[in-house]
Design a protein around this motif. Structure first.
Motif, PDB file in Angstrom:
ATOM      1  N   THR A  79       1.461  24.080  12.766  1.00 33.73           N
ATOM      2  CA  THR A  79       2.062  23.554  11.527  1.00 33.73           C
ATOM      3  C   THR A  79       1.472  22.199  11.147  1.00 33.73           C
ATOM      4  N   LYS A  80       0.806  21.527  12.069  1.00 32.69           N
ATOM      5  CA  LYS A  80       0.220  20.216  11.775  1.00 32.69           C
ATOM      6  C   LYS A  80      -1.271  20.292  11.431  1.00 32.69           C
ATOM      7  N   ASP A 124      -0.173  22.503  17.761  1.00 35.62           N
ATOM      8  CA  ASP A 124       0.910  22.766  16.803  1.00 35.62           C
ATOM      9  C   ASP A 124       0.265  23.217  15.499  1.00 35.62           C
TER      10      ASP A 124
END
Length: 130
Positions: free
Chosen positions: A124-125, A122
């Motif tokens: 975004t993390k 992910d």
């Protein structure tokens, strides 16, 4: 004789394992995981992400497992057959680099995707590059 034909058109005989180093993704968009396949005393063993697996198969057991998985229609249903069918060959240096990255990440980057091989990456993390 059972084989899988890849995009390149070259058949890959998954019922006959080849000793060597490989990489595989356990999930879509997941990190690459280092794998070593070797034969000791007539039994095929796999080391996944630096951890020896608990199974060891003879040539006949590998062929039977591949046949069952093919007839079942799910190559992913058996852990060793999944490695034989989907892992891509890499050289020993790349294998060692991947293992080293895992050791480094455990000490310095607990968020690194290589520490969670069964989860999709992910973006975004992950921390920003800038």
């Amino acid at each position: 004789m059972w084989h899988v034909v890849w995009m390149s058109g070259a058949p890959r005989h998954i019922e006959r394992p080849t000793a060597g180093t490989y990489s595989i993704r356990f999930v879509k968009r997941g990190p690459l995981v280092p794998v070593k396949v070797e034969c000791n005393d007539g039994r095929w063993l796999a080391t996944v992400d630096g951890k020896p697996q608990s199974y060891a198969y003879t040539d006949d057991e590998v062929e039977a497992a591949v046949m069952i998985a093919l007839l079942d229609g799910r190559l992913s249903s058996h852990p060793f057959v999944k490695l034989l069918a989907y892992a891509k060959a890499i050289d020993e240096a790349e294998y060692e680099r991947m293992l080293g990255l895992r050791v480094w990440a455990a000490a310095h980057a607990p968020w690194h995707p290589c520490l969670r091989p069964h989860e999709a990456i992910d973006m975004t993390k992950l921390p920003s590059l800038w």
